[in-house]
Structure formats: C-alpha cells, structure tokens
Design a protein around this motif. Sequence first.
Motif, PDB file in Angstrom:
ATOM      1  N   ARG A  19       2.450 -13.810 -22.338  1.00 48.05           N
ATOM      2  CA  ARG A  19       1.183 -13.120 -22.559  1.00 48.05           C
ATOM      3  C   ARG A  19       1.456 -11.916 -23.456  1.00 48.05           C
ATOM      4  N   GLY A  36      -3.929 -11.099 -19.657  1.00 47.53           N
ATOM      5  CA  GLY A  36      -3.755 -11.891 -18.448  1.00 47.53           C
ATOM      6  C   GLY A  36      -4.846 -11.553 -17.451  1.00 47.53           C
ATOM      7  N   ARG A 111       3.785 -16.691 -10.826  1.00 48.03           N
ATOM      8  CA  ARG A 111       3.032 -15.776 -11.696  1.00 48.03           C
ATOM      9  C   ARG A 111       3.504 -14.321 -11.588  1.00 48.03           C
TER      10      ARG A 111
END
Length: 188
Positions: A19, A36, A111
Amino acid sequence: MSFPTRLQMVLSEGRAVIRSGIKIVCTTGSYGFWNGKGDITVAGQLYWPNSLITVSEPVYGLGTAASTFTVELIAKRDSGLTPDKLALIESEGYKDAPVTVFDFYIDPDDRSFLHAEPGAYGFIDTIDHSRDNGEKKMIANVRSGAIANHRDGYRTASHEDQQLVSPGDQFFQYASKVKHETFDIKFD
C-alpha cells in the motif's frame, strides 16, 4: 538494509500486500495518509486511511537536477472532506514542508504492518486549488529532495579547501577561485 524475515518470506512467495503512504511535515504538525483501511501507526506517526490522494510519478533522471511531482486530494462530501476543509490547508505552514512517499508492506495473512520503505522525497513548493469535471481538488506541487544538491550563493570547494581535508590531493587544483565574476562596465 535488510527486510524483516516475514516480509522476505511473503515477497519470495509473491504474496506481499503493498500500500502507499505519504507523510507531510508542516510547521503546525505532521500528517500521514495511506490507501488502506483503518488507522495505522508507523514509527510514531499516525496514518489516516484515504483513497482520495493521488501522487504523480516522480520524474527520475541522470544527474543531480531537482524534479517535481504532484500530490492531489479531491474533495468528497460523503467522506467528510468538503471543499471548505480543503481550503484549511492555507492556515498551515506548508511552504517547503518535507513530503515523503512510502510503500507500506502488509502481511497478506493477518493484515499486520511489516515494513515501510521510503520512496520519493521532496518539499512542497506551492498548493493550487482547482475544479476538474465538477470536482474541487487541491494540488500540492512538490520539488524533489535533489533541490538541496545545488543552491546559488553558497560556498563552493576550492583547491585550498581540499588541502585542509586531504593534503596533497590535487582534485580541485584547477577549480575556479571566484564563483562569480563581475565586470565594471561603464557606458560614456
């Protein structure tokens, strides 16, 4: 510099999530945004999620000349970022504020944040407010960090300076002794 072990593993597997993030350091505070979901804290800096920021591709080339790139932020009423809020940048100390663009590496399984790799770096020169296809947006014009490679009016190295650093070194022996020549021309 080495990457964390987990990042090396997901990169070699081709599964890393990347990202983009941007950090702007104004005189009134530091601001971070990333594309994000949810807030993320990196090295003590809070980055807010925002998919409305666009960074143009910095111009890369040979030599030491500075280049430019732009950072655009579009006003979207449904996100709470109204045109009036965009105008608040004018109350910030943004002239020559450092800007760093990052690649954030995220673990694809849980994540979690793995690593931030700095990319383009520069200083805000001007900020323009424009309307494009009915959308109001703010455009920050950023000069690359290479602007510090050359500044007029600063001292330049000479043969005598080099002798102080490394006696006997002849690298600057033919360097100019005067940075600027002036001529006293009179028209009679």
